[in-house]
Design a protein around this motif. Structure first.
Motif, PDB file in Angstrom:
ATOM      1  N   LEU A 187       0.804  -1.218   0.000  1.00 19.03           N
ATOM      2  CA  LEU A 187       0.000   0.000   0.000  1.00 19.03           C
ATOM      3  C   LEU A 187       0.841   1.274   0.000  1.00 19.03           C
ATOM      4  CD1 LEU A 187      -2.617  -1.192   2.611  1.00 19.03           C
ATOM      5  CD2 LEU A 187      -3.127  -0.635   0.233  1.00 19.03           C
ATOM      6  N   MET A 188       2.153   1.123   0.126  1.00 14.69           N
ATOM      7  CA  MET A 188       3.009   2.305   0.274  1.00 14.69           C
ATOM      8  C   MET A 188       2.967   3.223  -0.942  1.00 14.69           C
ATOM      9  SD  MET A 188       4.041   2.290   3.291  1.00 14.69           S
ATOM     10  CE  MET A 188       5.258   3.598   3.212  1.00 14.69           C
ATOM     11  N   VAL A 190       0.342   3.685  -2.776  1.00  9.72           N
ATOM     12  CA  VAL A 190      -1.026   4.174  -2.940  1.00  9.72           C
ATOM     13  C   VAL A 190      -1.452   5.057  -1.772  1.00  9.72           C
ATOM     14  CG1 VAL A 190      -3.439   3.513  -3.268  1.00  9.72           C
ATOM     15  CG2 VAL A 190      -1.610   2.104  -4.239  1.00  9.72           C
ATOM     16  N   ASP A 191      -1.242   4.535  -0.548  1.00  5.70           N
ATOM     17  CA  ASP A 191      -1.642   5.266   0.653  1.00  5.70           C
ATOM     18  C   ASP A 191      -0.694   4.900   1.794  1.00  5.70           C
ATOM     19  OD1 ASP A 191      -2.882   6.391   2.887  1.00  5.70           O
ATOM     20  OD2 ASP A 191      -4.879   6.113   2.040  1.00  5.70           O
ATOM     21  N   PRO A 192       0.436   5.602   1.903  1.00  8.70           N
ATOM     22  CA  PRO A 192       1.427   5.282   2.929  1.00  8.70           C
ATOM     23  C   PRO A 192       0.862   5.305   4.348  1.00  8.70           C
ATOM     24  CG  PRO A 192       2.344   6.809   1.334  1.00  8.70           C
ATOM     25  CD  PRO A 192       0.882   6.715   1.039  1.00  8.70           C
ATOM     26  N   GLU A 193      -0.107   6.160   4.595  1.00  3.23           N
ATOM     27  CA  GLU A 193      -0.681   6.242   5.947  1.00  3.23           C
ATOM     28  C   GLU A 193      -1.290   4.908   6.358  1.00  3.23           C
ATOM     29  OE1 GLU A 193      -2.045   7.413   9.640  1.00  3.23           O
ATOM     30  OE2 GLU A 193      -0.575   8.368   8.320  1.00  3.23           O
ATOM     31  N   ILE A 194      -2.029   4.282   5.451  1.00  5.86           N
ATOM     32  CA  ILE A 194      -2.616   2.974   5.754  1.00  5.86           C
ATOM     33  C   ILE A 194      -1.516   1.927   5.882  1.00  5.86           C
ATOM     34  CG2 ILE A 194      -4.142   1.145   4.919  1.00  5.86           C
ATOM     35  CD1 ILE A 194      -5.828   3.241   3.550  1.00  5.86           C
ATOM     36  N   GLY A 195      -0.500   2.012   5.006  1.00  8.58           N
ATOM     37  CA  GLY A 195       0.603   1.059   5.080  1.00  8.58           C
ATOM     38  C   GLY A 195       1.305   1.115   6.418  1.00  8.58           C
ATOM     39  N   THR A 197       0.068   2.252   9.197  1.00  5.12           N
ATOM     40  CA  THR A 197      -0.873   1.826  10.236  1.00  5.12           C
ATOM     41  C   THR A 197      -0.886   0.311  10.360  1.00  5.12           C
ATOM     42  OG1 THR A 197      -2.284   3.773   9.904  1.00  5.12           O
ATOM     43  CG2 THR A 197      -3.286   1.860  10.969  1.00  5.12           C
TER      44      THR A 197
END
Length: 278
Positions: A187-188, A190-195, A197
């Motif tokens: 996910l890094m 696409v959406d590092p914040e979710i990755g 988390t």
């Protein structure tokens, strides 16, 4: 033959270093795969045809023997390409024609994941320095057991890494919260914040379960859980935790020296585990 893949060869050097040292320790003959390229996995969603060609090309270079993979993503890519070549005559015909331009012929080696390979190699073998007193948890990684093909272990309840850890003398914690969760690496982009988390949650739950460390066979998972711990601490307040590659854990028990296992490249506090061994 061993298929190293891009990540192990260009970023996580400890994967190749530890694998080479461990194969030598086990007396396994290593044949280099000359002319290999990317497995195509990063391109699968952008250009499926190019993915299939790259994966099939590497299979062709391997011949009809056994091909050891040291990356979950490469394992998934090669296995799925092999499945597609078997099931689609149209895809197989196109690949064969494309390979002929290079003077290659398609082959089907037996693709082995590092987990199943070392599981079989370690059976019945003693270890020089058993990992007694260590509570270790396995992190399989998504791509090793969740493909569209029959993998080496059960997708919902794999056991091989835990059995390997048991062979090494460690206490393998077979069930802890988040055991099969994603590390967040994919996910890094696409959406590092979710990755981040997902990665911090994995480490926190492992610590809450009383684990002394995590062991993974996947270079991408290792990057996320080992090499990004400083970032996880800054962003999520995550406490540091030792993370080892599977090959490193086996090598420690077989008394291979630290540099021979690439432990100097680890960024998590593996010294805690090594101190317990001294």
């Amino acid at each position: 033959s061993v298929y190293w893949g891009c990540f192990a060869s260009t970023k996580q050097y400890c994967v190749e270093i530890s694998t080479r040292s461990l194969l030598k320790s086990l007396g396994t003959n290593l044949r280099e795969l000359e002319g290999w390229s990317c497995c195509g996995h990063p391109l699968k969603g952008l250009n499926p045809k190019l993915w299939l060609y790259l994966a099939s090309r590497n299979l062709s270079l391997a011949g009809d023997g056994k091909l050891l993979t040291v990356c979950n993503g490469c394992y998934l890519s090669l296995k799925e390409a092999q499945r597609l070549m078997r099931s689609s005559s149209e895809a197989a015909g196109w690949v064969q024609r494309a390979l002929s331009i290079e003077g290659l012929e398609y082959h089907e080696p037996e693709i082995l994941h590092a987990v199943e390979f070392f599981y079989d190699e370690l059976k019945g073998k003693d270890v020089a320095r058993p990992l007694k007193g260590l509570r270790l948890g396995a992190h399989y990684g998504c791509h090793s057991i969740r493909g569209s093909f029959k993998g080496f272990d059960k997708a919902t309840n794999p056991r091989m890494i835990e059995e390997i850890l048991g062979m090494l003398g460690a206490e393998a914690v077979r069930d802890y919260p988040g055991r099969l969760d994603c590390c967040g690496a994919t996910l890094m982009a696409v959406d590092p914040e979710i990755g981040f988390t997902l990665a911090s949650g994995k480490i926190m739950r492992s610590q809450e379960a009383g684990l002394d460390g995590l062991v993974t066979p996947c270079p991408y998972c290792f990057e996320m859980l080992d090499s990004r711990q400083e970032t996880l601490a800054e962003l999520k307040g995550t406490q540091a935790m030792p993370v080892l590659l599977l090959q490193q854990a086996i090598g420690i028990a077989r008394d291979i020296d630290q540099r021979g296992l690439g432990l100097n490249f680890n960024m998590s506090p593996v010294g805690r585990i090594l101190r317990d061994r001294d």
